[in-house]
Design a protein around this motif. Sequence first.
Motif, PDB file in Angstrom:
ATOM      1  N   SER A   1      11.660 -11.111  -9.386  1.00 60.61           N
ATOM      2  CA  SER A   1      11.989 -12.407  -8.766  1.00 60.61           C
ATOM      3  C   SER A   1      10.727 -13.168  -8.388  1.00 60.61           C
ATOM      4  CB  SER A   1      12.864 -12.189  -7.521  1.00 60.61           C
ATOM      5  OG  SER A   1      14.057 -11.496  -7.868  1.00 60.61           O
ATOM      6  N   LEU A   2       9.822 -13.271  -9.327  1.00 60.17           N
ATOM      7  CA  LEU A   2       8.539 -13.900  -9.052  1.00 60.17           C
ATOM      8  C   LEU A   2       8.689 -15.374  -8.738  1.00 60.17           C
ATOM      9  CD1 LEU A   2       6.469 -11.995 -11.708  1.00 60.17           C
ATOM     10  CD2 LEU A   2       5.850 -12.183  -9.299  1.00 60.17           C
ATOM     11  N   LYS A   3       7.812 -15.832  -7.847  1.00 55.75           N
ATOM     12  CA  LYS A   3       7.806 -17.230  -7.398  1.00 55.75           C
ATOM     13  C   LYS A   3       6.444 -17.846  -7.714  1.00 55.75           C
ATOM     14  CE  LYS A   3      10.686 -15.963  -3.397  1.00 55.75           C
ATOM     15  NZ  LYS A   3      10.757 -15.979  -1.917  1.00 55.75           N
ATOM     16  N   PRO A   4       6.387 -19.158  -7.841  1.00 54.11           N
ATOM     17  CA  PRO A   4       5.076 -19.796  -8.086  1.00 54.11           C
ATOM     18  C   PRO A   4       4.037 -19.442  -7.037  1.00 54.11           C
ATOM     19  CG  PRO A   4       6.843 -21.353  -8.523  1.00 54.11           C
ATOM     20  CD  PRO A   4       7.492 -20.129  -7.926  1.00 54.11           C
ATOM     21  N   GLU A   5       4.459 -19.229  -5.809  1.00 55.15           N
ATOM     22  CA  GLU A   5       3.511 -18.874  -4.751  1.00 55.15           C
ATOM     23  C   GLU A   5       2.961 -17.463  -4.890  1.00 55.15           C
ATOM     24  OE1 GLU A   5       6.611 -20.144  -4.372  1.00 55.15           O
ATOM     25  OE2 GLU A   5       7.587 -19.297  -2.578  1.00 55.15           O
ATOM     26  N   ASP A   6       3.477 -16.677  -5.830  1.00 52.38           N
ATOM     27  CA  ASP A   6       2.908 -15.355  -6.119  1.00 52.38           C
ATOM     28  C   ASP A   6       1.698 -15.457  -7.044  1.00 52.38           C
ATOM     29  OD1 ASP A   6       6.280 -14.144  -6.324  1.00 52.38           O
ATOM     30  OD2 ASP A   6       4.877 -13.887  -4.641  1.00 52.38           O
ATOM     31  N   THR A   7       1.424 -16.649  -7.538  1.00 51.88           N
ATOM     32  CA  THR A   7       0.283 -16.841  -8.427  1.00 51.88           C
ATOM     33  C   THR A   7      -1.018 -16.507  -7.717  1.00 51.88           C
ATOM     34  OG1 THR A   7       1.396 -18.545  -9.736  1.00 51.88           O
ATOM     35  CG2 THR A   7      -1.012 -18.554  -9.753  1.00 51.88           C
TER      36      THR A   7
ATOM     37  N   SER B   1       0.833  -1.189   0.000  1.00 48.30           N
ATOM     38  CA  SER B   1       0.000   0.000   0.000  1.00 48.30           C
ATOM     39  C   SER B   1       0.870   1.241   0.000  1.00 48.30           C
ATOM     40  CB  SER B   1      -0.933   0.002   1.211  1.00 48.30           C
ATOM     41  OG  SER B   1      -0.190   0.071   2.410  1.00 48.30           O
ATOM     42  N   ILE B   2       0.264   2.352  -0.424  1.00 47.85           N
ATOM     43  CA  ILE B   2       0.973   3.623  -0.470  1.00 47.85           C
ATOM     44  C   ILE B   2       0.003   4.726  -0.080  1.00 47.85           C
ATOM     45  CG2 ILE B   2       0.524   3.882  -2.971  1.00 47.85           C
ATOM     46  CD1 ILE B   2       3.316   5.250  -3.127  1.00 47.85           C
ATOM     47  N   THR B   3       0.455   5.610   0.795  1.00 47.36           N
ATOM     48  CA  THR B   3      -0.401   6.686   1.271  1.00 47.36           C
ATOM     49  C   THR B   3      -0.326   7.893   0.337  1.00 47.36           C
ATOM     50  OG1 THR B   3       1.304   7.775   2.577  1.00 47.36           O
ATOM     51  CG2 THR B   3       0.132   5.949   3.621  1.00 47.36           C
ATOM     52  N   VAL B   4      -1.188   8.873   0.610  1.00 48.77           N
ATOM     53  CA  VAL B   4      -1.187  10.091  -0.190  1.00 48.77           C
ATOM     54  C   VAL B   4       0.147  10.809  -0.066  1.00 48.77           C
ATOM     55  CG1 VAL B   4      -2.179  11.463   1.677  1.00 48.77           C
ATOM     56  CG2 VAL B   4      -2.524  12.173  -0.703  1.00 48.77           C
ATOM     57  N   GLY B   5       0.841  10.604   1.039  1.00 48.69           N
ATOM     58  CA  GLY B   5       2.131  11.238   1.230  1.00 48.69           C
ATOM     59  C   GLY B   5       3.297  10.440   0.672  1.00 48.69           C
ATOM     60  N   GLY B   6       3.003   9.237   0.155  1.00 49.05           N
ATOM     61  CA  GLY B   6       4.053   8.442  -0.466  1.00 49.05           C
ATOM     62  C   GLY B   6       4.672   7.378   0.430  1.00 49.05           C
ATOM     63  N   SER B   7       4.190   7.247   1.651  1.00 49.79           N
ATOM     64  CA  SER B   7       4.708   6.191   2.524  1.00 49.79           C
ATOM     65  C   SER B   7       4.189   4.838   2.054  1.00 49.79           C
ATOM     66  CB  SER B   7       4.269   6.433   3.966  1.00 49.79           C
ATOM     67  OG  SER B   7       4.804   7.640   4.456  1.00 49.79           O
ATOM     68  N   THR B   8       5.077   3.849   2.075  1.00 43.29           N
ATOM     69  CA  THR B   8       4.707   2.533   1.554  1.00 43.29           C
ATOM     70  C   THR B   8       4.807   1.454   2.619  1.00 43.29           C
ATOM     71  OG1 THR B   8       6.953   2.058   0.798  1.00 43.29           O
ATOM     72  CG2 THR B   8       5.472   3.147  -0.769  1.00 43.29           C
ATOM     73  N   THR B   9       4.014   0.419   2.395  1.00 42.77           N
ATOM     74  CA  THR B   9       4.058  -0.784   3.217  1.00 42.77           C
ATOM     75  C   THR B   9       4.038  -1.978   2.277  1.00 42.77           C
ATOM     76  OG1 THR B   9       2.849   0.280   5.023  1.00 42.77           O
ATOM     77  CG2 THR B   9       2.911  -2.115   5.013  1.00 42.77           C
ATOM     78  N   HIS B  10       4.882  -2.974   2.565  1.00 35.60           N
ATOM     79  CA  HIS B  10       4.905  -4.187   1.755  1.00 35.60           C
ATOM     80  C   HIS B  10       4.796  -5.403   2.666  1.00 35.60           C
ATOM     81  CE1 HIS B  10       6.778  -1.201  -0.894  1.00 35.60           C
ATOM     82  NE2 HIS B  10       6.357  -1.956  -1.906  1.00 35.60           N
ATOM     83  N   ALA B  11       4.045  -6.382   2.252  1.00 31.63           N
ATOM     84  CA  ALA B  11       3.943  -7.617   3.012  1.00 31.63           C
ATOM     85  C   ALA B  11       5.314  -8.270   3.117  1.00 31.63           C
ATOM     86  CB  ALA B  11       2.954  -8.562   2.334  1.00 31.63           C
ATOM     87  N   ASP B  12       5.547  -8.965   4.220  1.00 36.55           N
ATOM     88  CA  ASP B  12       6.848  -9.605   4.426  1.00 36.55           C
ATOM     89  C   ASP B  12       7.190 -10.557   3.280  1.00 36.55           C
ATOM     90  OD1 ASP B  12       6.547  -9.919   8.053  1.00 36.55           O
ATOM     91  OD2 ASP B  12       7.240  -8.266   6.789  1.00 36.55           O
ATOM     92  N   SER B  13       6.188 -11.216   2.741  1.00 37.05           N
ATOM     93  CA  SER B  13       6.422 -12.213   1.695  1.00 37.05           C
ATOM     94  C   SER B  13       6.920 -11.606   0.388  1.00 37.05           C
ATOM     95  CB  SER B  13       5.146 -13.010   1.431  1.00 37.05           C
ATOM     96  OG  SER B  13       4.104 -12.147   1.027  1.00 37.05           O
ATOM     97  N   VAL B  14       6.769 -10.295   0.215  1.00 40.16           N
ATOM     98  CA  VAL B  14       7.182  -9.665  -1.043  1.00 40.16           C
ATOM     99  C   VAL B  14       8.246  -8.594  -0.857  1.00 40.16           C
ATOM    100  CG1 VAL B  14       4.875 -10.093  -1.986  1.00 40.16           C
ATOM    101  CG2 VAL B  14       5.442  -7.826  -1.085  1.00 40.16           C
ATOM    102  N   LYS B  15       8.641  -8.341   0.381  1.00 40.32           N
ATOM    103  CA  LYS B  15       9.654  -7.316   0.632  1.00 40.32           C
ATOM    104  C   LYS B  15      10.944  -7.638  -0.109  1.00 40.32           C
ATOM    105  CE  LYS B  15       8.190  -5.461   5.110  1.00 40.32           C
ATOM    106  NZ  LYS B  15       8.456  -5.406   6.570  1.00 40.32           N
ATOM    107  N   GLY B  16      11.492  -6.615  -0.741  1.00 41.54           N
ATOM    108  CA  GLY B  16      12.713  -6.796  -1.500  1.00 41.54           C
ATOM    109  C   GLY B  16      12.482  -7.289  -2.917  1.00 41.54           C
ATOM    110  N   ARG B  17      11.246  -7.693  -3.232  1.00 39.53           N
ATOM    111  CA  ARG B  17      10.938  -8.181  -4.586  1.00 39.53           C
ATOM    112  C   ARG B  17       9.895  -7.310  -5.284  1.00 39.53           C
ATOM    113  NH1 ARG B  17       8.529 -12.962  -5.281  1.00 39.53           N
ATOM    114  NH2 ARG B  17       7.411 -12.906  -3.290  1.00 39.53           N
ATOM    115  N   PHE B  18       8.922  -6.827  -4.543  1.00 40.83           N
ATOM    116  CA  PHE B  18       7.840  -6.016  -5.112  1.00 40.83           C
ATOM    117  C   PHE B  18       7.988  -4.569  -4.642  1.00 40.83           C
ATOM    118  CE2 PHE B  18       4.357  -9.551  -5.481  1.00 40.83           C
ATOM    119  CZ  PHE B  18       5.269 -10.362  -6.148  1.00 40.83           C
ATOM    120  N   THR B  19       7.569  -3.647  -5.495  1.00 45.76           N
ATOM    121  CA  THR B  19       7.588  -2.232  -5.141  1.00 45.76           C
ATOM    122  C   THR B  19       6.324  -1.553  -5.637  1.00 45.76           C
ATOM    123  OG1 THR B  19      10.011  -2.176  -5.318  1.00 45.76           O
ATOM    124  CG2 THR B  19       8.849  -0.062  -5.299  1.00 45.76           C
ATOM    125  N   ILE B  20       5.627  -0.886  -4.727  1.00 40.45           N
ATOM    126  CA  ILE B  20       4.445  -0.120  -5.103  1.00 40.45           C
ATOM    127  C   ILE B  20       4.849   1.330  -5.317  1.00 40.45           C
ATOM    128  CG2 ILE B  20       3.786   0.404  -2.714  1.00 40.45           C
ATOM    129  CD1 ILE B  20       0.841   0.136  -3.597  1.00 40.45           C
TER     130      ILE B  20
END
Length: 119
Positions: free
Chosen positions: A84-90, A50-69
Amino acid sequence: QVQLVESGGGLVQAGGSLRLSCAASRDIFSIDLLGWYRQAPGKQRDLVASITVGGSTTHADSVKGRFTISRDNAKNTVYLQMNSLKPEDTAVYYCNAVHFVGTTNYVSWGQGTQVTVSS
């Protein structure tokens, strides 16, 4: 409320990348919270990032370092860069917008876009 349309899903091999886009029907600079959720078959819908109106972001632990909002207010679009997609990202990935007006929360969802990662 705002209408949201996702795009960019598809089939990719493990280790590959995709970029999801979520186009909004109106300006997003005033939308308090934009997010990406995903739902795999038989599972609940979970927050990915998620990303706030001010630009602060939060990423689930399972995607940290791989996904960027990120959000581009000029284009009324929010993105999810997935590396670095994984089958469990399906899953089906959904865009979400939350706008607070007084004591009322206005919540909008897109129709979803399928992401399939093959091993």
